[in-house]
Scaffold this motif. Sequence first.
Motif, short mmCIF file in Angstrom:
data_model
loop_
_atom_site.label_atom_id
_atom_site.label_comp_id
_atom_site.label_asym_id
_atom_site.label_seq_id
_atom_site.Cartn_x
_atom_site.Cartn_y
_atom_site.Cartn_z
N PHE A 193 6.41 0.65 -1.66
CA PHE A 193 6.15 -0.20 -0.49
C PHE A 193 4.70 -0.69 -0.46
O PHE A 193 4.36 -1.59 0.31
CB PHE A 193 6.46 0.57 0.81
N LEU A 194 3.82 -0.10 -1.28
CA LEU A 194 2.42 -0.51 -1.28
C LEU A 194 2.25 -1.85 -2.01
O LEU A 194 3.07 -2.22 -2.85
CB LEU A 194 1.57 0.57 -1.97
N PRO A 195 1.19 -2.60 -1.70
CA PRO A 195 0.92 -3.88 -2.38
C PRO A 195 0.85 -3.67 -3.90
O PRO A 195 0.22 -2.72 -4.38
CB PRO A 195 -0.44 -4.31 -1.82
N ASN A 196 1.47 -4.56 -4.65
CA ASN A 196 1.63 -4.37 -6.09
C ASN A 196 0.66 -5.26 -6.89
O ASN A 196 0.81 -6.49 -6.90
CB ASN A 196 3.07 -4.70 -6.49
N PRO A 197 -0.30 -4.65 -7.58
CA PRO A 197 -1.25 -5.43 -8.39
C PRO A 197 -0.59 -6.14 -9.58
O PRO A 197 -1.22 -7.00 -10.20
CB PRO A 197 -2.25 -4.38 -8.89
N PHE A 198 0.63 -5.79 -9.89
CA PHE A 198 1.32 -6.43 -11.01
C PHE A 198 1.39 -7.95 -10.84
O PHE A 198 1.38 -8.71 -11.82
CB PHE A 198 2.74 -5.85 -11.14
N VAL A 213 -8.44 -2.27 -9.74
CA VAL A 213 -7.07 -2.15 -9.26
C VAL A 213 -7.00 -1.19 -8.08
O VAL A 213 -6.30 -1.44 -7.08
CB VAL A 213 -6.14 -1.66 -10.40
N ALA A 214 -7.73 -0.10 -8.18
CA ALA A 214 -7.74 0.88 -7.09
C ALA A 214 -8.26 0.26 -5.79
O ALA A 214 -7.70 0.49 -4.71
CB ALA A 214 -8.60 2.08 -7.48
N GLN A 215 -9.33 -0.55 -5.91
CA GLN A 215 -9.88 -1.20 -4.72
C GLN A 215 -8.89 -2.19 -4.12
O GLN A 215 -8.79 -2.33 -2.90
CB GLN A 215 -11.17 -1.91 -5.09
N TYR A 216 -8.13 -2.87 -4.98
CA TYR A 216 -7.14 -3.83 -4.49
C TYR A 216 -6.06 -3.11 -3.68
O TYR A 216 -5.69 -3.56 -2.59
CB TYR A 216 -6.51 -4.56 -5.67
N ILE A 217 -5.55 -1.97 -4.21
CA ILE A 217 -4.48 -1.24 -3.51
C ILE A 217 -5.00 -0.65 -2.22
O ILE A 217 -4.32 -0.69 -1.18
CB ILE A 217 -3.91 -0.13 -4.42
N MET A 259 2.63 2.38 -13.42
CA MET A 259 1.38 1.91 -14.01
C MET A 259 0.28 1.65 -12.99
O MET A 259 -0.89 1.91 -13.26
CB MET A 259 1.63 0.63 -14.80
N HIS A 260 0.63 1.15 -11.81
CA HIS A 260 -0.40 0.75 -10.85
C HIS A 260 -0.45 1.67 -9.63
O HIS A 260 -1.32 2.53 -9.51
CB HIS A 260 -0.17 -0.70 -10.41
N ARG A 261 0.51 1.47 -8.71
CA ARG A 261 0.46 2.17 -7.42
C ARG A 261 0.63 3.67 -7.55
O ARG A 261 -0.09 4.45 -6.91
CB ARG A 261 1.54 1.57 -6.50
#
Length: 300
Positions: A193-198, A213-217, A259-261
Amino acid sequence: MDRDERMDFIIVTGMSGAGKTQACRYMEDIGYFVIDNLPPVFIPKFAELCRHSDGHVNKVVLVVDTRSREFFDTFIHVLENMDRDNQPYVMLFMDASDAAIIRRYKETRRRHPMAPSSRIPEGVAKERERLAPIRNKATYIIDTSDLKKIELKEKILNIFASKPGDKLSTNVMSFGFKFGMPLDADLVFDVRFLPNPFYVESMRHKSGAVPEVAQYIEQYPVTKEFEKHLDNMIDFLMPQYEKEGKTQLVIAVGCTGGMHRSVFIAKHIYDRLKDKGYLVNLEHRDLMKNDVWEHVREEC
């Protein structure tokens, strides 16, 4: 024996049917190397070998009991010689009432080692008499007559798990749902449910451990709110698992590809537990499985 010494050398003995095997299983769970049914005459030599192992064998449990038959007669003399030579050891004596031991043998239909061809009460009486001088030298005595397994485990951990990390080892794992859920997970958090940097081209090929990426999430209110609830839950659960006697915990965090969240949140949990002094490991299970990995830059 000083619990801060380099080697923990534990001798476990006691009444047959009093729970030595179960106690040793719990000690194995906290990192002890267990040798069962060692003839007493070999104890000093084995202790010496361990002390010269350059730290490779530093948590040892030797189980010695009347199953060693005629060898057992040397046990008290071996202990007296170790005391005289200042060879450190801790002795755990497992005991139980005659009624409890007899009931356990009746339930399992096993023969008592001191009464292979006679009645169980006779064997219990012989063994108790034979073990009396050994019991007097015990460092710790645990009576399991009315103990449940979880209560025995708690006693073992309280005595022998000297460092907080020994009591509960936690593995935090990120994973991708498209690769399947980890079968050994105790707690699973779905962070899809978190914003996806993909979907941000500049971040698609970077993992959730990369600062950009961490800052974006983390910039989104939903992430901050989730972290707050997650931290409260983890802070509540960890002491409860320790109190229950759990020795291993797997916390799995999943997103679509792993990979991201999931990587970002798993790292968040890992950092928090590490800061609080827990023994914790971090694993990104599916990071290498993603098709976009050729350009991934991992900065854990």
